[in-house]
Each structure stands twice: as structure tokens, then as C-alpha cells.
Design an enzyme around this catalytic site. Structure first.
Site, PDB file in Angstrom:
ATOM      1  N   ASN A  40      -2.043   0.162   6.946  1.00 27.74           N
ATOM      2  CA  ASN A  40      -1.477  -1.092   7.458  1.00 27.74           C
ATOM      3  C   ASN A  40      -0.504  -1.756   6.471  1.00 27.74           C
ATOM      4  O   ASN A  40      -0.364  -2.968   6.431  1.00 27.74           O
ATOM      5  CB  ASN A  40      -2.597  -2.044   7.887  1.00 27.74           C
ATOM      6  CG  ASN A  40      -3.540  -2.379   6.745  1.00 27.74           C
ATOM      7  OD1 ASN A  40      -3.257  -2.063   5.592  1.00 27.74           O
ATOM      8  ND2 ASN A  40      -4.632  -3.045   7.041  1.00 27.74           N
ATOM      9  N   LYS A  99       0.831  -1.207   0.000  1.00 27.80           N
ATOM     10  CA  LYS A  99       0.000   0.000   0.000  1.00 27.80           C
ATOM     11  C   LYS A  99       0.871   1.265   0.000  1.00 27.80           C
ATOM     12  O   LYS A  99       2.092   1.189   0.209  1.00 27.80           O
ATOM     13  CB  LYS A  99      -0.920  -0.042   1.224  1.00 27.80           C
ATOM     14  CG  LYS A  99      -1.867  -1.253   1.222  1.00 27.80           C
ATOM     15  CD  LYS A  99      -2.848  -1.170   2.378  1.00 27.80           C
ATOM     16  CE  LYS A  99      -3.766  -2.367   2.424  1.00 27.80           C
ATOM     17  NZ  LYS A  99      -4.842  -2.219   3.422  1.00 27.80           N
ATOM     18  N   GLU A 113      -9.312 -10.428  -7.478  1.00 30.62           N
ATOM     19  CA  GLU A 113      -8.332  -9.340  -7.389  1.00 30.62           C
ATOM     20  C   GLU A 113      -7.236  -9.498  -8.448  1.00 30.62           C
ATOM     21  O   GLU A 113      -6.786  -8.512  -9.039  1.00 30.62           O
ATOM     22  CB  GLU A 113      -7.771  -9.277  -5.961  1.00 30.62           C
ATOM     23  CG  GLU A 113      -8.847  -8.828  -4.971  1.00 30.62           C
ATOM     24  CD  GLU A 113      -8.481  -8.982  -3.499  1.00 30.62           C
ATOM     25  OE1 GLU A 113      -7.280  -9.140  -3.176  1.00 30.62           O
ATOM     26  OE2 GLU A 113      -9.417  -8.951  -2.657  1.00 30.62           O
ATOM     27  N   HIS A 129      -1.696  -5.405   1.736  1.00 35.20           N
ATOM     28  CA  HIS A 129      -2.970  -6.133   1.608  1.00 35.20           C
ATOM     29  C   HIS A 129      -2.681  -7.516   1.017  1.00 35.20           C
ATOM     30  O   HIS A 129      -1.817  -7.644   0.159  1.00 35.20           O
ATOM     31  CB  HIS A 129      -3.888  -5.355   0.644  1.00 35.20           C
ATOM     32  CG  HIS A 129      -5.025  -6.149   0.102  1.00 35.20           C
ATOM     33  ND1 HIS A 129      -6.231  -6.255   0.752  1.00 35.20           N
ATOM     34  CD2 HIS A 129      -5.146  -6.897  -1.027  1.00 35.20           C
ATOM     35  CE1 HIS A 129      -7.042  -7.025   0.045  1.00 35.20           C
ATOM     36  NE2 HIS A 129      -6.409  -7.427  -1.045  1.00 35.20           N
ATOM     37  N   TYR A 189     -11.987  -2.810  -3.152  1.00 32.42           N
ATOM     38  CA  TYR A 189     -12.607  -2.838  -1.824  1.00 32.42           C
ATOM     39  C   TYR A 189     -14.132  -2.847  -1.888  1.00 32.42           C
ATOM     40  O   TYR A 189     -14.788  -2.410  -0.944  1.00 32.42           O
ATOM     41  CB  TYR A 189     -12.102  -1.639  -1.016  1.00 32.42           C
ATOM     42  CG  TYR A 189     -10.660  -1.806  -0.559  1.00 32.42           C
ATOM     43  CD1 TYR A 189     -10.270  -2.931   0.177  1.00 32.42           C
ATOM     44  CD2 TYR A 189      -9.692  -0.860  -0.853  1.00 32.42           C
ATOM     45  CE1 TYR A 189      -8.964  -3.102   0.594  1.00 32.42           C
ATOM     46  CE2 TYR A 189      -8.374  -1.018  -0.435  1.00 32.42           C
ATOM     47  CZ  TYR A 189      -8.016  -2.141   0.285  1.00 32.42           C
ATOM     48  OH  TYR A 189      -6.725  -2.327   0.708  1.00 32.42           O
TER      49      TYR A 189
HETATM   50  P1  CMP Z   1      -7.131  -4.832   4.127  1.00 30.24           P
HETATM   51  O1  CMP Z   1      -6.803  -6.150   4.753  1.00 30.24           O
HETATM   52  O2  CMP Z   1      -6.360  -4.376   2.968  1.00 30.24           O
HETATM   53  O3  CMP Z   1      -8.660  -4.851   3.701  1.00 30.24           O
HETATM   54  C1  CMP Z   1      -9.603  -3.893   4.021  1.00 30.24           C
HETATM   55  C2  CMP Z   1      -8.989  -2.711   4.668  1.00 30.24           C
HETATM   56  O4  CMP Z   1      -9.928  -1.842   5.262  1.00 30.24           O
HETATM   57  C3  CMP Z   1      -8.117  -3.160   5.832  1.00 30.24           C
HETATM   58  O5  CMP Z   1      -6.965  -3.724   5.287  1.00 30.24           O
HETATM   59  C4  CMP Z   1      -7.943  -1.868   6.571  1.00 30.24           C
HETATM   60  O6  CMP Z   1      -6.949  -1.070   5.954  1.00 30.24           O
HETATM   61  C5  CMP Z   1      -9.299  -1.214   6.357  1.00 30.24           C
HETATM   62  N1  CMP Z   1     -10.242  -1.365   7.468  1.00 30.24           N
HETATM   63  C6  CMP Z   1     -10.852  -2.489   7.856  1.00 30.24           C
HETATM   64  N2  CMP Z   1     -11.693  -2.241   8.894  1.00 30.24           N
HETATM   65  C7  CMP Z   1     -11.612  -0.917   9.133  1.00 30.24           C
HETATM   66  C8  CMP Z   1     -12.254  -0.050  10.053  1.00 30.24           C
HETATM   67  N3  CMP Z   1     -13.144  -0.508  10.950  1.00 30.24           N
HETATM   68  N4  CMP Z   1     -11.937   1.252  10.019  1.00 30.24           N
HETATM   69  C9  CMP Z   1     -11.048   1.708   9.111  1.00 30.24           C
HETATM   70  N5  CMP Z   1     -10.393   0.942   8.195  1.00 30.24           N
HETATM   71  C10 CMP Z   1     -10.689  -0.369   8.213  1.00 30.24           C
END
Ligand code: CMP
Length: 132
Positions: free
Chosen positions: A113, A10, A127, A116, A50
Site C-alpha cells: 500500500n 514502502k 517509530e 505508512h 510492526y
Molecule cells: P500500515 O498502515 O503500514 O500498517 C500495517 C500494515 O499491515 C498495513 O499498512 C498493511 O500493509 C498491512 N495489513 C494490515 N491488515 C492486513 C491484513 N488483514 N492482511 C494483510 N496485510 C495487512
């Protein structure tokens, strides 16, 4: 069983110069990089990635973050690759992350984070078709 999955480094992972570290950890787990490219995603591509979160209160924030800079799109092949890449990257929720996982070692944040990885075989197929 050998299978394919999708991983995306990311914008914060790219900005923090963690591309090499992330690829190293995936290869260490015997995952094979079969295709890789850097792209600055358009909004519609991020929204498609997403789409399962559409309608949730964090959706717009998640899309804005995903298009905030270039990302690295990776096609990976390996033994139980979907499960093993998820183990290498670590849990979604910060309180569940283990030290030794990428997120556990590099991110205290829920949204920003670093990386992904597709969460199921169906998501991996969808994807990969979206980006390769
Ligand atoms: P990822 O595993 O890439 O898939 C969905 C993403 O949404 C996750 O990582 C986080 O970056 C984000 N995400 C999931 N839950 C939340 C939440 N409650 N609030 C904000 N971001 C979220």
C-alpha cells in the site's frame, strides 16, 4: 498544535518511482520534512516497526514485503501531523480508500500500500525513536 510524526515510503512506493509524488502531497498539506533517509531495513527493524501485528496471520508476509527493497524513512513536523499525514496517505482497507489520497490513487492492495504513517501520537514517538 505542531507535532512530529513518522512516515515510511514502502518498497513498492520506491520501486514505482513515487517518492517525489508522496513528498509533494505531504508538503502540499503544509507538512515539513525535517529529516529523511533511504534504508534497506533489516528483518529485526521491520519486526519492531510492526510489533503490534506480531502473531497475526499476515505478520510474516508484511515483514517480508517491508524488507523486499529500500524504503524512505521520513520525520515530519506539522499541524496535527499524525492525523494530517494519515489523511494524506489514506485508509488501510482498500474499500474505504478515497480517491485523492495516496493509497486511494495508487494502490488497490491491502499489504502493498505504498506508504505508512504512524497511527497515533504514541506510535509516532516510538517509530521516530526506532529510526532517527
Ligand atoms: P500500515 O498502515 O503500514 O500498517 C500495517 C500494515 O499491515 C498495513 O499498512 C498493511 O500493509 C498491512 N495489513 C494490515 N491488515 C492486513 C491484513 N488483514 N492482511 C494483510 N496485510 C495487512
Amino acid at each position: 498544535m505542531i507535532e512530529e510524526t513518522f512516515v515510511m515510503i514502502k518498497p513498492d512506493g520506491v520501486r514505482r518511482k513515487l517518492i517525489g509524488e508522496i513528498i509533494k502531497r505531504l508538503e502540499q498539506k503544509l507538512m515539513t520534512i525535517v529529516d529523511i533517509k533511504m534504508e534497506h531495513l533489516e528483518q529485526d527493524k521491520a519486526e519492531k516497526l510492526y510489533e503490534m501485528h506480531k502473531g497475526k496471520d499476515f505478520f510474516d508476509m508484511l515483514v517480508d514485503y517491508t524488507i523486499s527493497g529500500p524504503v524512505v524513512l521520513v520525520k515530519i513536523q506539522g499541524e496535527e501531523a499524525v492525523m494530517n499525514c494519515r489523511i494524506v496517505i489514506g485508509e488501510t482497507y482498500p474499500e474505504k480508500r478515497k480517491a485523492g489520497s495516496i493509497r486511494g490513487d495508487f494502490s488497490p492492495y491491502l499489504t502493498e500500500n505504498i506508504v505508512h504513517a504512524a497511527s497515533s501520537k504514541q506510535d509516532a514517538k516510538r517509530e521516530l525513536e526506532l529510526f532517527f
